[in-house]
Design a protein around this motif. Structure first.
Motif, mmCIF file in Angstrom:
data_model
loop_
_atom_site.group_PDB
_atom_site.id
_atom_site.type_symbol
_atom_site.label_atom_id
_atom_site.label_comp_id
_atom_site.label_asym_id
_atom_site.label_seq_id
_atom_site.Cartn_x
_atom_site.Cartn_y
_atom_site.Cartn_z
ATOM 1 N N ASP A 11 0.818 -1.206 0.000
ATOM 2 C CA ASP A 11 0.000 0.000 0.000
ATOM 3 C C ASP A 11 0.857 1.264 0.000
ATOM 4 O O ASP A 11 0.535 2.252 -0.665
ATOM 5 C CB ASP A 11 -0.918 0.022 1.220
ATOM 6 N N THR A 12 1.951 1.232 0.743
ATOM 7 C CA THR A 12 2.777 2.428 0.904
ATOM 8 C C THR A 12 3.679 2.667 -0.287
ATOM 9 O O THR A 12 3.809 3.796 -0.780
ATOM 10 C CB THR A 12 3.633 2.315 2.178
ATOM 11 N N HIS A 13 4.325 1.603 -0.790
ATOM 12 C CA HIS A 13 5.383 1.786 -1.784
ATOM 13 C C HIS A 13 5.036 1.300 -3.181
ATOM 14 O O HIS A 13 5.776 1.594 -4.128
ATOM 15 C CB HIS A 13 6.659 1.099 -1.308
ATOM 16 N N ARG A 14 3.950 0.531 -3.357
ATOM 17 C CA ARG A 14 3.535 0.040 -4.676
ATOM 18 C C ARG A 14 4.679 -0.633 -5.443
ATOM 19 O O ARG A 14 4.977 -0.264 -6.590
ATOM 20 C CB ARG A 14 2.977 1.183 -5.532
ATOM 21 N N PRO A 15 5.388 -1.586 -4.837
ATOM 22 C CA PRO A 15 6.554 -2.163 -5.512
ATOM 23 C C PRO A 15 6.176 -2.907 -6.786
ATOM 24 O O PRO A 15 5.067 -3.427 -6.925
ATOM 25 C CB PRO A 15 7.128 -3.123 -4.467
ATOM 26 N N GLY A 16 7.144 -2.961 -7.689
ATOM 27 C CA GLY A 16 6.922 -3.698 -8.934
ATOM 28 C C GLY A 16 7.069 -5.190 -8.761
ATOM 29 O O GLY A 16 6.639 -5.973 -9.608
ATOM 30 N N GLY A 17 7.707 -5.602 -7.668
ATOM 31 C CA GLY A 17 7.892 -7.021 -7.407
ATOM 32 C C GLY A 17 8.296 -7.258 -5.978
ATOM 33 O O GLY A 17 8.557 -6.321 -5.210
ATOM 34 N N LEU A 18 8.346 -8.523 -5.618
ATOM 35 C CA LEU A 18 8.836 -8.960 -4.314
ATOM 36 C C LEU A 18 9.702 -10.188 -4.546
ATOM 37 O O LEU A 18 9.501 -10.926 -5.511
ATOM 38 C CB LEU A 18 7.683 -9.308 -3.365
ATOM 39 N N ILE A 19 10.646 -10.406 -3.651
ATOM 40 C CA ILE A 19 11.478 -11.596 -3.746
ATOM 41 C C ILE A 19 11.295 -12.435 -2.498
ATOM 42 O O ILE A 19 11.236 -11.908 -1.380
ATOM 43 C CB ILE A 19 12.971 -11.236 -3.956
ATOM 44 N N TYR A 20 11.166 -13.739 -2.699
ATOM 45 C CA TYR A 20 10.975 -14.690 -1.602
ATOM 46 C C TYR A 20 12.313 -15.214 -1.082
ATOM 47 O O TYR A 20 13.243 -15.459 -1.854
ATOM 48 C CB TYR A 20 10.171 -15.904 -2.075
ATOM 49 N N PHE A 21 12.349 -15.441 0.241
ATOM 50 C CA PHE A 21 13.467 -16.117 0.891
ATOM 51 C C PHE A 21 12.896 -17.214 1.792
ATOM 52 O O PHE A 21 11.685 -17.269 2.019
ATOM 53 C CB PHE A 21 14.323 -15.115 1.682
ATOM 54 N N PRO A 22 13.740 -18.119 2.297
ATOM 55 C CA PRO A 22 13.216 -19.245 3.087
ATOM 56 C C PRO A 22 12.291 -18.849 4.224
ATOM 57 O O PRO A 22 11.348 -19.590 4.549
ATOM 58 C CB PRO A 22 14.492 -19.919 3.611
ATOM 59 N N GLU A 23 12.528 -17.691 4.836
ATOM 60 C CA GLU A 23 11.671 -17.287 5.957
ATOM 61 C C GLU A 23 10.246 -16.961 5.522
ATOM 62 O O GLU A 23 9.346 -16.856 6.365
ATOM 63 C CB GLU A 23 12.271 -16.090 6.679
ATOM 64 N N ASN A 24 10.025 -16.811 4.218
ATOM 65 C CA ASN A 24 8.675 -16.570 3.707
ATOM 66 C C ASN A 24 7.953 -17.854 3.326
ATOM 67 O O ASN A 24 6.751 -17.810 3.017
ATOM 68 C CB ASN A 24 8.733 -15.688 2.457
ATOM 69 N N LEU A 25 8.658 -18.980 3.320
ATOM 70 C CA LEU A 25 8.163 -20.184 2.662
ATOM 71 C C LEU A 25 8.075 -21.360 3.631
ATOM 72 O O LEU A 25 9.057 -21.696 4.296
ATOM 73 C CB LEU A 25 9.087 -20.533 1.490
ATOM 74 N N GLU A 26 6.908 -21.993 3.668
ATOM 75 C CA GLU A 26 6.697 -23.128 4.572
ATOM 76 C C GLU A 26 6.411 -24.418 3.824
ATOM 77 O O GLU A 26 7.101 -25.418 3.992
ATOM 78 C CB GLU A 26 5.550 -22.809 5.533
ATOM 79 N N ASP A 27 5.372 -24.425 3.022
ATOM 80 C CA ASP A 27 5.013 -25.597 2.224
ATOM 81 C C ASP A 27 4.329 -25.116 0.960
ATOM 82 O O ASP A 27 4.096 -23.915 0.773
ATOM 83 C CB ASP A 27 4.120 -26.552 3.016
ATOM 84 N N ALA A 28 4.023 -26.043 0.079
ATOM 85 C CA ALA A 28 3.508 -25.674 -1.240
ATOM 86 C C ALA A 28 2.198 -24.902 -1.152
ATOM 87 O O ALA A 28 2.010 -23.882 -1.827
ATOM 88 C CB ALA A 28 3.339 -26.933 -2.093
ATOM 89 N N GLU A 29 1.277 -25.359 -0.329
ATOM 90 C CA GLU A 29 -0.018 -24.684 -0.227
ATOM 91 C C GLU A 29 0.142 -23.269 0.306
ATOM 92 O O GLU A 29 -0.484 -22.319 -0.180
ATOM 93 C CB GLU A 29 -0.956 -25.492 0.672
ATOM 94 N N GLN A 30 0.986 -23.106 1.317
ATOM 95 C CA GLN A 30 1.207 -21.776 1.893
ATOM 96 C C GLN A 30 1.841 -20.843 0.870
ATOM 97 O O GLN A 30 1.461 -19.664 0.761
ATOM 98 C CB GLN A 30 2.091 -21.886 3.141
ATOM 99 N N ILE A 31 2.827 -21.333 0.103
ATOM 100 C CA ILE A 31 3.501 -20.481 -0.880
ATOM 101 C C ILE A 31 2.514 -20.041 -1.956
ATOM 102 O O ILE A 31 2.477 -18.861 -2.342
ATOM 103 C CB ILE A 31 4.703 -21.210 -1.505
ATOM 104 N N ALA A 32 1.705 -20.971 -2.446
ATOM 105 C CA ALA A 32 0.719 -20.628 -3.474
ATOM 106 C C ALA A 32 -0.306 -19.631 -2.946
ATOM 107 O O ALA A 32 -0.694 -18.685 -3.643
ATOM 108 C CB ALA A 32 0.031 -21.893 -3.971
ATOM 109 N N THR A 33 -0.735 -19.835 -1.711
ATOM 110 C CA THR A 33 -1.694 -18.912 -1.101
ATOM 111 C C THR A 33 -1.074 -17.525 -0.943
ATOM 112 O O THR A 33 -1.728 -16.500 -1.198
ATOM 113 C CB THR A 33 -2.149 -19.440 0.273
ATOM 114 N N LEU A 34 0.169 -17.472 -0.512
ATOM 115 C CA LEU A 34 0.885 -16.205 -0.382
ATOM 116 C C LEU A 34 0.977 -15.502 -1.730
ATOM 117 O O LEU A 34 0.694 -14.293 -1.827
ATOM 118 C CB LEU A 34 2.282 -16.464 0.181
ATOM 119 N N SER A 35 1.364 -16.222 -2.764
ATOM 120 C CA SER A 35 1.493 -15.615 -4.093
ATOM 121 C C SER A 35 0.161 -15.038 -4.568
ATOM 122 O O SER A 35 0.118 -13.903 -5.081
ATOM 123 C CB SER A 35 1.998 -16.660 -5.094
ATOM 124 N N ASN A 36 -0.909 -15.795 -4.416
ATOM 125 C CA ASN A 36 -2.226 -15.287 -4.812
ATOM 126 C C ASN A 36 -2.597 -14.028 -4.042
ATOM 127 O O ASN A 36 -3.084 -13.046 -4.614
ATOM 128 C CB ASN A 36 -3.297 -16.353 -4.575
#
Length: 550
Positions: free
Chosen positions: A77-102
């Motif tokens: 909301d604040t910065h309107r970034p053009g993208g984001l990059i994932y690191f292990p601390e953002n990722l738990e399992d396949a369902e969580q990653i897909a839900t996060l991306s959506n």
């Protein structure tokens, strides 16, 4: 006519008297899928409706926050970034990653100009792998050792299919660096090898496969990070070589990437005085980024910086100034600024004061929007979190990774034909990866023992042991036992230069599970060694292309 998002009633009233002139600038219109079919025309159509704030936001790719979209709401909301990059601390399992991306994409298209995100990751495979799920392939040097572009294609195509299932549309890979320095602390086995032609061929195969499967590949690290002895995460590498030597060794893979129409190229935090004597790393050098990459090579795609939180780019400027100078040098995408508010503020002020012209800002945003259109981000459907788990780490994907690892194993010493071992041979396994290698050997018919004196052979694992006294001591003790010693080098293949008197030596170029299994298969004769050295080994007679067979 595109419908604009509603403006708060008070501001709507004030707009009539110019009392809320900043309301539209701050909020901006919601982007719809562009009508134009040509990506360049579509990008111009999108740009026409964007506020300056939204344009500046498109340049930034910060690290994602937490594991949910809600935790990233303020950032988006604040910065309107053009993208984001994932690191292990953002990722738990396949369902969580897909839900996060959506969720992140939903938030982005409901904010400001509503432009979808590049969701990126460093998934080179091997030692640089961020995903906690999916097939794990060996490092790039293992791919180079196969000599087969099909192995590169398999790695990238499989990886891309898994990324797409998780909602990830950009990968900061492959590496086009030519590793000619045995003491390189940061590239090494992340490179396909020391031969520019081999590196270019493998890079091209991976780039094409990523693109075919719907993932934007980012070729890195221009103008070349393969001849450094300093890690740019901790300092600024200085590469003292002539322009002619650079053109001969480092340039060819990047030149091929440009000629092949690469979507994106990442600059490296390296200083090459013969390319630019300003003292600035390539990331902040207009001579390198614009002069060489854009003007001389003709690259018209997206230029991404390497991570701006690395010390190699923070030696002489504050974090805000670094962001401004990277744009001035020619970068379009600012990766991982360590202080996002400071960087955005500095770029905003530079635009307001004319240091970064409106034309220069628009040029970068147009390239980013064109790539998003070209790669279908505006038409992309949400991924299915419920199906994500079954789409990654499949039996076929894991088998593909094992095939690459099997084909990469390189036999460099086989004194008195100690290899392969016979079924039932007694083996002591020590050193790096001993547990995995031992289990694989036992599964293949070896009998494990804790005593070198009772063993037919000792298998000793190393992991880039040249500067590791403890690892070398393990090998020395095994050799002193009088039992034949077979070293399995799972990192750089250069260990053999400091490990004399070995009976057998295998290079796997990777410490991932499939590489350790591949080593065991070769030791027991279940797989024939077919890999060849993709680098020279200093201090020995071993050269690129060497490899024994049985």
């Amino acid at each position: 006519m595109r419908i604009r998002r509603a403006v708060a009633p008070l501001c709507a009233l004030l707009l009539l008297t110019a009392g809320c002139a900043g309301a539209e600038e701050d909020e901006g219109p919601r982007a719809q899928p562009p009508k134009a079919s040509d990506p360049a025309d579509a990008a111009r159509e999108l740009l026409a409706d964007m506020s300056t704030k939204d344009k500046i936001g498109q340049l930034f790719v910060p690290v994602a926050v937490g594991t949910t979209a809600e935790e990233n709401a303020e950032l988006i909301d604040t910065h309107r970034p053009g993208g984001l990059i994932y690191f292990p601390e953002n990722l738990e399992d396949a369902e969580q990653i897909a839900t996060l991306s959506n969720g992140l994409q939903d938030r982005a298209v409901d904010t400001g100009a509503g432009v979808p995100l590049f969701l990126g990751i460093d998934q080179e495979q091997g030692m640089v792998s961020r995903l906690p799920v999916g097939a794990r392939f060996p490092d790039a040097m293992a791919v180079g050792a196969t000599g087969d572009p099909g192995a590169a294609d398999s790695l990238a195509r499989t990886t891309a299919k898994e990324l797409v299932a998780l909602g990830i549309n950009l990968d900061y890979a492959p590496t086009a660096d030519v590793n000619v320095n045995a003491d390189n602390p940061v590239i090494g086995i992340r490179s396909f090898g020391a031969d520019p032609g081999l590196v270019g061929t493998m890079m091209a195969a991976e780039t094409e496969a990523f693109s075919d499967e719907g993932v934007v590949p980012v070729v890195k690290h221009f103008p070349g990070h393969g001849d450094t002895d300093v890690d740019s995460h901790t300092g600024l590498p200085v590469v003292e070589k002539s322009r002619a030597e650079w053109e001969k060794v480092d340039l060819p893979p990047f030149k091929k990437a440009v000629e092949d129409g690469a979507d994106a190229v990442m600059t490296g935090h390296v200083f090459m005085p013969e390319l630019d004597d300003s003292g600035e790393p390539a990331t902040l050098s207009k001579n390198v980024t614009t002069g060489l990459l854009r003007d001389e090579l003709g690259f018209d795609g997206v230029v991404s910086t390497d991570a701006l939180n690395m010390e190699g780019v923070r030696q002489t400027h504050g974090d805000g100034e670094v962001a401004v100078r990277a744009i001035e040098a020619g970068a379009d995408q600012l990766l991982m600024p360590p202080d996002m508010p400071a960087a955005v503020d500095a770029v905003t002020k530079a635009v307001e004061k004319g240091r970064i012209s409106a034309k220069r800002l628009d040029a970068s945003v147009l390239r980013l929007l064109e790539l998003k259109v070209k790669r279908g981000l505006f038409d992309a459907e949400p991924v299915d979190p419920a199906q994500a788990e079954s789409a990654v780490g499949t039996k076929g994907h894991k088998a593909a990774a094992q095939d690459v690892a099997d084909a990469s194993v390189t036999l460099l010493r086989n004194k008195s034909d100690v290899l392969p071992l016979r079924e039932g041979a007694k083996v002591q396994v020590v050193g790096e990866g001993a547990e995995q290698i031992g289990a694989a050997l036992e599964d293949l018919g070896a009998t494990l023992t804790d005593s070198a004196g009772q063993a037919d052979a000792v298998v000793a694992g190393t992991l880039s042991a040249r500067g590791e006294a403890d690892q070398k001591a393990v090998v020395t003790r095994a050799r002193d036992s009088g039992t034949p010693v077979i070293v399995v080098a799972q990192g750089n293949p250069y260990d053999i230069s400091e490990l004399p008197g070995l009976d057998g030596y295998l290079a796997t170029y990777s410490s991932v599970g499939v590489s350790r299994t591949a080593a065991a298969r070769v030791v027991m004769g279940k797989v024939r060694p077919t890999g060849t050295l993709p680098v020279d080994i200093p201090g020995t007679d071993l050269k690129t292309g060497d490899g024994l067979h049985y």
